[in-house]
Design a protein around this motif. Structure first.
Motif, short mmCIF file in Angstrom:
data_model
loop_
_atom_site.label_atom_id
_atom_site.label_comp_id
_atom_site.label_asym_id
_atom_site.label_seq_id
_atom_site.Cartn_x
_atom_site.Cartn_y
_atom_site.Cartn_z
N LEU A 227 -0.41 -16.30 -11.65
CA LEU A 227 -1.15 -15.66 -10.56
C LEU A 227 -0.18 -15.28 -9.45
O LEU A 227 0.84 -15.94 -9.24
N ALA A 228 -0.55 -14.24 -8.71
CA ALA A 228 0.23 -13.83 -7.54
C ALA A 228 -0.67 -13.02 -6.61
O ALA A 228 -1.75 -12.58 -7.00
N GLY A 229 -0.22 -12.87 -5.38
CA GLY A 229 -0.89 -11.97 -4.43
C GLY A 229 -2.35 -12.30 -4.17
O GLY A 229 -3.19 -11.40 -4.21
N LEU A 230 -2.65 -13.56 -3.86
CA LEU A 230 -4.04 -13.94 -3.57
C LEU A 230 -4.43 -13.51 -2.16
O LEU A 230 -3.75 -13.83 -1.18
N LEU A 231 -5.52 -12.77 -2.07
CA LEU A 231 -6.05 -12.32 -0.78
C LEU A 231 -7.53 -12.68 -0.71
O LEU A 231 -8.30 -12.35 -1.62
N VAL A 232 -7.93 -13.38 0.35
CA VAL A 232 -9.34 -13.73 0.57
C VAL A 232 -9.71 -13.24 1.97
O VAL A 232 -9.07 -13.61 2.95
N SER A 233 -10.74 -12.41 2.06
CA SER A 233 -11.10 -11.78 3.33
C SER A 233 -12.59 -11.89 3.62
O SER A 233 -13.41 -11.87 2.70
N LYS A 234 -12.92 -11.97 4.89
CA LYS A 234 -14.32 -11.94 5.33
C LYS A 234 -14.88 -10.53 5.30
O LYS A 234 -16.08 -10.33 5.46
N GLN A 235 -14.02 -9.55 5.09
CA GLN A 235 -14.44 -8.16 5.13
C GLN A 235 -14.62 -7.61 3.71
O GLN A 235 -14.05 -8.13 2.74
N THR A 236 -15.41 -6.55 3.60
CA THR A 236 -15.52 -5.85 2.32
C THR A 236 -14.44 -4.77 2.28
O THR A 236 -14.46 -3.84 3.07
N LEU A 237 -13.50 -4.93 1.38
CA LEU A 237 -12.42 -3.96 1.26
C LEU A 237 -12.97 -2.61 0.79
O LEU A 237 -13.85 -2.55 -0.07
N THR A 238 -12.45 -1.54 1.34
CA THR A 238 -12.83 -0.20 0.91
C THR A 238 -11.98 0.21 -0.28
O THR A 238 -10.95 -0.41 -0.59
N ALA A 239 -12.37 1.28 -0.94
CA ALA A 239 -11.61 1.79 -2.08
C ALA A 239 -10.20 2.17 -1.66
O ALA A 239 -9.23 1.95 -2.40
N VAL A 240 -10.07 2.74 -0.47
CA VAL A 240 -8.75 3.13 0.03
C VAL A 240 -7.89 1.90 0.26
O VAL A 240 -6.70 1.87 -0.10
N GLN A 241 -8.47 0.87 0.86
CA GLN A 241 -7.72 -0.37 1.11
C GLN A 241 -7.30 -1.03 -0.19
O GLN A 241 -6.17 -1.52 -0.31
N VAL A 242 -8.20 -1.06 -1.17
CA VAL A 242 -7.86 -1.64 -2.47
C VAL A 242 -6.70 -0.88 -3.10
O VAL A 242 -5.77 -1.48 -3.65
N GLY A 243 -6.74 0.45 -3.01
CA GLY A 243 -5.66 1.26 -3.55
C GLY A 243 -4.33 0.95 -2.89
O GLY A 243 -3.29 0.86 -3.57
N CYS A 244 -4.34 0.76 -1.59
CA CYS A 244 -3.12 0.43 -0.86
C CYS A 244 -2.58 -0.95 -1.25
O CYS A 244 -1.37 -1.14 -1.43
N ILE A 245 -3.50 -1.91 -1.36
CA ILE A 245 -3.10 -3.27 -1.75
C ILE A 245 -2.51 -3.27 -3.16
O ILE A 245 -1.52 -3.93 -3.44
N PHE A 246 -3.14 -2.50 -4.05
CA PHE A 246 -2.64 -2.42 -5.42
C PHE A 246 -1.24 -1.81 -5.45
O PHE A 246 -0.33 -2.36 -6.08
N LYS A 247 -1.06 -0.70 -4.76
CA LYS A 247 0.24 -0.03 -4.77
C LYS A 247 1.33 -0.92 -4.17
O LYS A 247 2.42 -1.05 -4.71
N GLY A 248 1.00 -1.55 -3.02
CA GLY A 248 1.97 -2.42 -2.37
C GLY A 248 2.32 -3.62 -3.23
O GLY A 248 3.48 -4.02 -3.34
N GLY A 249 1.29 -4.21 -3.85
CA GLY A 249 1.53 -5.37 -4.70
C GLY A 249 2.32 -5.03 -5.94
O GLY A 249 3.18 -5.80 -6.38
N GLU A 250 2.06 -3.85 -6.50
CA GLU A 250 2.77 -3.41 -7.70
C GLU A 250 4.26 -3.27 -7.40
O GLU A 250 5.11 -3.71 -8.18
N GLU A 251 4.59 -2.68 -6.26
CA GLU A 251 5.98 -2.50 -5.88
C GLU A 251 6.64 -3.84 -5.60
O GLU A 251 7.78 -4.09 -6.00
N PHE A 252 5.91 -4.73 -4.90
CA PHE A 252 6.47 -6.04 -4.54
C PHE A 252 6.70 -6.89 -5.78
O PHE A 252 7.73 -7.51 -5.94
N LEU A 253 5.69 -6.90 -6.69
CA LEU A 253 5.83 -7.69 -7.92
C LEU A 253 6.98 -7.21 -8.77
O LEU A 253 7.75 -7.99 -9.31
N SER A 254 7.09 -5.91 -8.89
CA SER A 254 8.15 -5.32 -9.71
C SER A 254 9.51 -5.73 -9.19
O SER A 254 10.41 -6.13 -9.96
N ALA A 255 9.69 -5.68 -7.87
CA ALA A 255 10.96 -6.04 -7.26
C ALA A 255 11.22 -7.54 -7.38
O ALA A 255 12.34 -7.97 -7.67
N ALA A 256 10.19 -8.35 -7.17
CA ALA A 256 10.35 -9.81 -7.19
C ALA A 256 10.65 -10.33 -8.57
O ALA A 256 11.55 -11.16 -8.77
#
Length: 259
Positions: A227-256
């Motif tokens: 597992l990696a990149g656990l995020l727990v939020s009180k807010q409902t993420l939007t589709a745009v936010q999910v897309g940003c989190i996915f892209k950022g996480g993909e780049e971070f995971l790849s590098a790490a």
């Protein structure tokens, strides 16, 4: 809560939530590694779902199936020893039914990731349970060593999920195929999780959050994978936010992972 689980267990949200590793669970550049029975992590419960509005996101990867029928990735409940289908036990559970073990007896076939939600309100409450496919039937190799991004977004009147940054269409969801007609009617997510038949009012989640196992720590319900990149939020993420989190996480995971 925002924990990368890449090299450390620090909460980058500034809220100071602590991840405690149990058994032989390790955290390195390849994420938090769980080797099945006895390996899990705990996080002290905090209020994020009181008004039935919240989001949970994480990255996961699998190499092989564990011995149990179900492998719990994220488990948070009101009663540690109660069943996740007990309507007096408010809970949020995300778990895997591996194809090797009949795929959780889903209507989909192949391996699935299943979501089980029970709000507050005792016997006056209702469950929501559904799943989506991780791969086509007979093609488990398609997910071996592949990182997958899973997002659950809950509102009182609907539940959305995202797979690798993309919304899962209602038509792709499956359900436990041996539920009776009465159980299907009681399942407020059947047949459309995005339009619940009855709205959740709240969730009462008081036990520790368990990563890599079920709330009751059943020996046959532990996760085998990373597992990696656990995020727990009180807010409902939007589709745009999910897309940003996915892209950022993909780049971070790849590098790490490759470093």
């Amino acid at each position: 809560m925002d924990v990368t689980l890449i090299g450390d267990v620090a909460d980058r949200s500034g809220r100071g939530h602590k991840v405690t590793l149990k058994g032989n669970t390790t955290v390195g550049k390849g994420g938090a590694r769980f080797d099945g029975q006895g390996d899990y992590a705990t996080i002290k419960s905090f209020h994020y779902a009181d008004n039935a509005t919240f989001s949970i996101a994480f990255w996961m990867t699998k190499v092989q199936c564990a011995n149990g029928v179900y492998e719990y990735v994220y488990s948070h409940g009101q009663k540690a020893k109660a069943s996740i289908t007990d309507l007096s036990n408010s809970n949020v559970n995300v778990y895997i039914g591996c194809e090797k073990k009949q795929g959780g007896w889903s209507s989909l076939g192949g391996s699935v990731i299943r979501f089980n939600l029970v709000g507050s309100g005792g016997t006056n409450q209702w469950p929501a349970q559904f799943d989506y496919p991780l791969h086509s039937a007979g093609n488990f190799d398609a997910i071996t060593n592949k990182w997958m991004h899973v997002v659950l977004v809950v509102s009182p009147d609907r539940v959305l999920t995202y797979d690798d940054g993309k919304a899962v269409p209602d038509a792709q969801y499956g359900f436990f195929k041996y539920h009776s007609k009465k159980q299907k009617v009681a399942n407020v997510a059947y047949p459309h999780p995005a339009t619940l038949k009855k709205a959740f009012k709240s969730f009462t989640l008081t036990q520790d959050i368990i990563l890599g196992g079920r709330s009751d720590l059943n020996k046959q319900r532990h996760f085998m994978g990373r597992l990696a990149g656990l995020l727990v939020s009180k807010q409902t993420l939007t589709a745009v936010q999910v897309g940003c989190i996915f892209k950022g996480g993909e780049e971070f995971l790849s590098a790490a992972v490759s470093s």
